[in-house]
Design a protein around this motif. Structure first.
Motif, short mmCIF file in Angstrom:
data_model
loop_
_atom_site.label_atom_id
_atom_site.label_comp_id
_atom_site.label_asym_id
_atom_site.label_seq_id
_atom_site.Cartn_x
_atom_site.Cartn_y
_atom_site.Cartn_z
N ASP A 4 32.60 16.32 37.79
CA ASP A 4 33.91 16.29 38.39
C ASP A 4 34.92 17.07 38.80
N ALA A 5 35.16 16.65 40.05
CA ALA A 5 36.35 17.82 40.47
C ALA A 5 36.81 18.77 39.72
N VAL A 6 37.11 19.70 39.54
CA VAL A 6 38.05 20.60 39.06
C VAL A 6 40.00 20.99 39.46
N SER A 7 40.02 20.05 40.79
CA SER A 7 41.31 20.64 42.00
C SER A 7 40.88 19.39 42.41
N ILE A 8 42.44 18.50 43.21
CA ILE A 8 42.41 17.61 43.98
C ILE A 8 43.67 17.67 44.69
N GLN A 9 43.27 18.48 45.56
CA GLN A 9 44.49 18.74 46.91
C GLN A 9 44.19 17.38 47.46
N GLY A 10 44.72 16.30 47.31
CA GLY A 10 45.47 15.49 48.65
C GLY A 10 43.12 14.27 48.78
N ASP A 11 43.34 14.68 49.40
CA ASP A 11 41.06 14.22 50.68
C ASP A 11 40.84 15.38 50.22
N LEU A 12 40.94 16.66 49.24
CA LEU A 12 40.39 17.99 49.20
C LEU A 12 39.93 17.95 48.11
N ILE A 47 26.80 30.77 49.16
CA ILE A 47 25.73 31.61 49.62
C ILE A 47 25.64 31.94 48.55
N ASP A 48 24.79 31.80 46.82
CA ASP A 48 24.66 33.45 46.09
C ASP A 48 22.90 33.09 45.35
N ASN A 49 22.55 34.60 46.70
CA ASN A 49 21.29 34.54 46.07
C ASN A 49 20.46 33.19 46.87
N LYS A 50 20.47 33.16 48.33
CA LYS A 50 19.59 32.11 48.64
C LYS A 50 19.70 31.11 47.93
N LYS A 51 20.32 31.20 47.15
CA LYS A 51 20.67 29.09 47.16
C LYS A 51 21.69 28.57 47.72
N TYR A 52 22.46 27.62 47.12
CA TYR A 52 23.57 26.79 48.09
C TYR A 52 23.94 26.30 46.77
N THR A 53 25.33 26.07 46.96
CA THR A 53 26.21 24.98 45.84
C THR A 53 26.50 24.19 46.47
N GLN A 54 27.46 22.91 47.01
CA GLN A 54 28.48 22.22 46.92
C GLN A 54 29.74 22.40 46.79
N VAL A 55 30.34 23.61 47.48
CA VAL A 55 31.62 23.62 45.78
C VAL A 55 32.84 22.99 46.58
N ALA A 56 33.32 22.06 47.14
CA ALA A 56 34.48 21.45 47.58
C ALA A 56 33.61 20.04 48.42
N VAL A 57 34.92 19.13 48.90
CA VAL A 57 34.44 18.49 50.17
C VAL A 57 35.86 18.15 50.09
N TYR A 58 36.05 17.47 51.71
CA TYR A 58 36.79 16.87 52.24
C TYR A 58 36.36 15.59 52.52
N LYS A 59 37.44 14.42 52.86
CA LYS A 59 37.08 13.21 53.46
C LYS A 59 38.18 12.51 54.20
N ASN A 60 38.62 11.37 54.81
CA ASN A 60 39.11 11.21 55.87
C ASN A 60 39.54 10.66 57.04
N ASN A 61 39.95 8.93 57.53
CA ASN A 61 39.08 8.49 57.84
C ASN A 61 40.19 8.17 59.42
N MET A 62 41.87 8.39 58.70
CA MET A 62 42.62 8.73 59.33
C MET A 62 43.78 9.49 59.76
N VAL A 63 42.51 10.98 59.60
CA VAL A 63 43.63 12.06 60.02
C VAL A 63 42.76 12.59 61.41
N THR A 64 44.08 12.97 62.40
CA THR A 64 44.03 13.13 63.68
C THR A 64 42.87 14.43 64.30
N PRO A 65 42.84 14.53 65.23
CA PRO A 65 42.08 15.90 65.89
C PRO A 65 42.96 17.20 65.88
N LEU A 66 44.15 16.95 65.98
CA LEU A 66 44.39 18.18 65.26
C LEU A 66 45.13 18.72 64.47
#
Length: 257
Positions: A4-12, A47-66
């Motif tokens: 589970d996410a420890v924090s949700i900030q909008g779409d983050l 990046i932690d000692n040559k191992k990798y962890t996905q620590v955050a994700v963002y997903k939005n299908n209405m966000v403009t390029p700017l």
């Protein structure tokens, strides 16, 4: 296993707040048009000692390029000024232009074509381009490497959304893609990270990214951001005010000044 996410900030969604010490962070940004179809998506990888962890994700299908360019900068700042690899296909070039030319974002990965292959670079030269173009070659290399990283428990995936996309992601002829009616935008951020992981120049700079991160002092929480609000110029043009109180007025579709 996803958590589970420890924090949700909008779409983050944050699964692990940024850490000080012997760790570093990179971001992968997949770009969509922001019209309610495919999603623009970001994975932040620790990046932690040559191992990798996905620590955050963002997903939005209405966000403009700017807006997306500003979001990339915001997340990068949160995670120790993380370097970011941005997909350059289609609208991605516009996001990259805003980041580099208008926002003067200095933490972009670059690529160039060498011996009919796309290879990673970390510096800007006349031959290098911003971001990476997703091609059948980069996609196949990334997919094969991603399977290795997961199988060897070198990459930990924390996002339920990513895990769900992976369960519907399979080979289709000469490529890999989501099953009909499903999405694969977060998976593609990991595919591009896996491609990044096999680049010789990434291995060369991986230690430097960690060292650079260690020498900085960071806020452990998201900085407060102002809501996007409508602004009207003296000429009656509508736009919005960004988090830095800059007023942007639309001069064309997805184009602001």
């Amino acid at each position: 296993q996803p958590i589970d996410a420890v924090s949700i900030q909008g779409d983050l969604k944050i699964f692990e707040h940024p850490q000080d010490g012997e760790v570093g962070y990179v971001m992968i940004a997949d770009v969509a048009e922001g019209v309610g179809a495919d999603y623009s998506a970001i994975s932040v990888i620790k990046i932690d000692n040559k191992k990798y962890t996905q620590v955050a994700v963002y997903k939005n299908n209405m966000v403009t390029p700017l807006e997306y360019a500003h979001k990339i900068m915001e997340i990068s700042k949160l995670y120790h000024d993380a370097y970011c690899l941005v997909e350059s296909n289609s609208i991605g070039n516009q996001v990259l232009y805003i980041l580099e030319s208008e926002l003067e974002f200095k933490r972009l990965f670059y690529t160039k074509r060498e011996n009919n292959k796309i290879v990673l670079e970390l510096c800007k030269t006349p031959k290098n381009k911003f971001g990476v173009r997703s091609t059948s070659s980069t996609k196949n290399l990334g997919c094969n490497r991603l399977k290795e990283l997961v199988k060897q428990s070198v990459l930990k995936i924390n996002s339920y959304d990513t895990f769900e996309e992976l369960t519907n992601f399979a080979s289709n002829g000469k490529t890999f893609q989501a099953s009909s009616g499903c999405t694969d935008d977060l998976v593609m951020t990991l595919v591009l990270f896996a491609w990044l992981n096999i680049q010789p120049s990434f291995k060369e700079y991986e230690t430097e990214i960690v060292k650079d991160s260690k020498n900085l002092t960071f806020n452990q929480h998201l900085p407060p951001t102002l809501p996007i609000i409508t602004a009207i110029s003296p000429l009656g043009e509508e736009g919005f005010v960004d988090a830095d109180n800059n007023v942007w007025i639309e001069v064309g579709k997805n184009s602001f000044r």
